[in-house]
Design a protein around this motif. Structure first.
Motif, PDB file in Angstrom:
ATOM      1  N   ARG A  20     -24.765  29.941  -2.217  1.00 49.07           N
ATOM      2  CA  ARG A  20     -24.861  29.302  -3.543  1.00 49.07           C
ATOM      3  C   ARG A  20     -26.082  28.382  -3.624  1.00 49.07           C
ATOM      4  N   LEU A  21     -26.646  28.415  -4.796  1.00 49.93           N
ATOM      5  CA  LEU A  21     -27.776  27.543  -5.116  1.00 49.93           C
ATOM      6  C   LEU A  21     -27.642  27.169  -6.583  1.00 49.93           C
ATOM      7  N   GLU A  22     -27.590  25.880  -6.842  1.00 41.40           N
ATOM      8  CA  GLU A  22     -27.520  25.412  -8.235  1.00 41.40           C
ATOM      9  C   GLU A  22     -26.405  26.130  -9.018  1.00 41.40           C
ATOM     10  N   ASN A  23     -25.236  26.189  -8.401  1.00 43.62           N
ATOM     11  CA  ASN A  23     -24.036  26.777  -9.018  1.00 43.62           C
ATOM     12  C   ASN A  23     -24.116  28.272  -9.299  1.00 43.62           C
ATOM     13  N   ARG A  69     -34.866  26.311  -2.765  1.00 48.32           N
ATOM     14  CA  ARG A  69     -34.864  25.796  -4.141  1.00 48.32           C
ATOM     15  C   ARG A  69     -36.273  25.836  -4.735  1.00 48.32           C
ATOM     16  N   ALA A  77     -32.446  19.064  -4.644  1.00 53.08           N
ATOM     17  CA  ALA A  77     -31.100  18.479  -4.584  1.00 53.08           C
ATOM     18  C   ALA A  77     -30.881  17.893  -3.190  1.00 53.08           C
ATOM     19  N   THR A  79     -28.899  17.013   0.238  1.00 44.86           N
ATOM     20  CA  THR A  79     -28.024  17.834   1.088  1.00 44.86           C
ATOM     21  C   THR A  79     -26.595  17.281   1.048  1.00 44.86           C
ATOM     22  N   THR A  80     -25.641  18.178   1.234  1.00 45.99           N
ATOM     23  CA  THR A  80     -24.231  17.781   1.250  1.00 45.99           C
ATOM     24  C   THR A  80     -23.576  18.326   2.521  1.00 45.99           C
ATOM     25  N   THR A  83     -24.124  22.047   2.745  1.00 46.93           N
ATOM     26  CA  THR A  83     -25.485  22.596   2.934  1.00 46.93           C
ATOM     27  C   THR A  83     -25.586  23.358   4.254  1.00 46.93           C
ATOM     28  N   ASP A 100     -27.314  25.699  -0.695  1.00 44.31           N
ATOM     29  CA  ASP A 100     -26.303  24.692  -1.030  1.00 44.31           C
ATOM     30  C   ASP A 100     -25.005  24.939  -0.268  1.00 44.31           C
TER      31      ASP A 100
END
Lengths: 159, 314
Positions: A20-23, A69, A77, A79-80, A83, A100
């Motif tokens: 996933r990237l940007e939803n 990205r 964005a 990192t979480t 990630t 993501d």
């Protein structure tokens, strides 16, 4: 040859790793995925092109990590916990792509994949190999070989 | 004496002609200005009330049902019903011709179908090419040809619906919808469907131009969504991606849909009401303007051609 075998030959099933990237959900050919790593510190490389985040040490090997990205013209964005760095092999090189999150591996028949008209002139439009609607979700399938130009692949091989 | 009278008579006639031309020129300019004005945000805000989505729900449901039923009924069922069975006798081929006639009658009731003679010709040609009248033959191949030919002929005829000559005296039902303050109309017969957009149904694709909003999956197919405001009015720098949109209008049975903010009404437009746009070089998507409804009639085939001309297969 049995009917099933004939069908498989005509309409092969491919496995796609979904990230996933940007939803949005993107798929890459699972055969090109070597491993998936949790986010680890990426050492920046002075003078590196903007699409290169830096390098990581993967069991003694230096792997270049790309800013996905930036490649996809998406905003930066933070990192979480989700990630990940996906280690892929493309153009005879091993590189990491920062995403993501990594979701799953799906099986898709070739016939399920729809090509999309290339209405864009931007470089990033070329990455899209096709799209597929699976489990009420649109998957955008990415051609990793086209993620960078030949010159760019050559450039990162020097790291 | 007679000559002088004739000259005298011809003078007012000439001056009348000149006057008519001037009036026509002024009218033409007025209509062009009207469209320009309608596409200017400041004026539009004052002149046109953009209804809220909630206000429109009752109207929308009716419009969606009507558009879907008419478009689908006419475009697909009638055309595709024509040929289906694998083996038929020659009498059946004649029956097909009767069906073709029926299709022509039905479609002529609303728009004038120009290619009906072509359809008849296809059927006639097929009858002539059958080797022996008494022989029962396998016409599955012919059926396929007839099916595709009739389909394309009808499609072609419907595609020309935005030409002045194709409009019947009874007029054509059109769907009115709004995009960034501009009211647009599209013939119901050229509608592939109207789809409501819920939350983030439309998935953007990377690297696409601004007028490409993304993909949406509807009725077992992926529709490619066009930002109508950006695409047809690039000079206004309006964007439905920023303003939001609620409905998608599928163009014919193509994979393309245009986004709009509200669906206003269905109206019957007559050819005489429409100021047809002769030179479509500048705005290929525009078939004409309708002053009474303050709307612009979309040339669906022109719009599709423009979209497809800017696409290259991957």
């Amino acid at each position: 040859m049995s009917a099933n075998a004939t069908k498989s030959a005509e309409d092969p099933i491919l496995q796609w790793a979904i990230f996933r990237l940007e939803n949005e959900s993107y798929g890459i050919n699972v055969m090109q995925v070597q491993e998936v790593l949790r986010y680890t510190e990426i050492a920046p490389v002075p003078g590196a092109p903007p699409y290169v985040l830096g390098i990581i040490n993967l069991r003694g090997n230096v792997v270049t990590v790309m800013d996905t990205r930036s490649r996809f013209a998406l905003p930066h964005a933070e990192t979480t916990d989700q990630t990940r760095i996906v280690i892929i092999e493309a153009e005879n090189q091993v590189v990491g792509i920062l995403v993501d999150a990594v979701a799953e591996v799906v099986y898709l028949r070739q016939s399920e994949i729809e090509t999309t008209p290339n209405v864009g002139n931007e470089e990033s439009a070329k990455f899209i190999q096709g799209v597929c609607h699976k489990n009420d979700e649109l998957l955008i399938l990415v051609d990793l070989e086209k993620l960078m130009t030949d010159e760019e692949w050559m450039e990162i091989s020097g790291f | 004496m007679t000559n002088s009278l004739t000259r005298q008579d011809s003078k007012p006639s000439k001056s009348k002609e000149i006057k008519d031309n001037v009036v026509e020129g002024v009218l033409q300019n007025y209509l062009d200005q009207l469209l320009v004005t309608a596409t200017q945000p400041q004026r539009v805000e004052k002149a046109i009330h953009i209804p809220d989505i909630d206000e429109q729900k009752a109207v929308d449901t009716g419009a969606i049902e009507t558009s879907k039923s008419i478009a689908e009924k006419t475009l697909t069922e009638n055309a595709l019903e024509t040929v289906s069975k694998p083996k038929v006798e020659i009498e059946q081929v004649e029956a097909e011709q009767v069906k073709v006639e029926l299709i022509r009658t039905e479609t002529a009731a609303v728009p004038k179908v120009e290619s009906a003679p072509k359809v008849e010709h296809i059927a006639k040609t097929l009858v002539e090419t059958v080797p022996a009248l008494d022989t029962v033959i396998d016409v599955s191949d012919i059926n396929n040809t007839v099916s595709s030919d009739i389909e394309s002929a009808i499609k072609q005829s419907i595609s020309t619906l935005t030409d002045q000559e194709s409009w019947s005296s009874q007029g054509v039902e059109c769907l009115l919808f709004s995009v960034s303050g501009l009211k647009l109309a599209v013939p119901l017969l050229l509608l592939g469907g109207v789809h409501e957009v819920i939350s983030d149904d439309v998935k953007p694709l990377i690297g696409q131009p601004k007028w490409y909003l993304g993909l949406i999956h509807r009725e077992d197919q992926n529709l490619q969504v066009i930002d109508t405001a950006t695409f047809i009015m690039p000079e206004r720098a309006e964007s439905l991606a920023e303003q939001g949109y609620k409905y998608l209008i599928q163009l014919e049975k193509s994979p393309w849909a245009i986004a709009c903010q509200s669906i206003d009404d269905t109206v019957r437009l007559e050819a005489s009401e429409i100021k047809w746009r002769g030179d479509r070089g500048k705005r290929v998507w525009l078939a004409g303007t309708v002053i009474e409804k303050m709307c612009a009639l979309i040339d669906v085939s022109g719009l599709l051609q423009r979209v497809e001309s800017s696409c290259k297969p991957v």
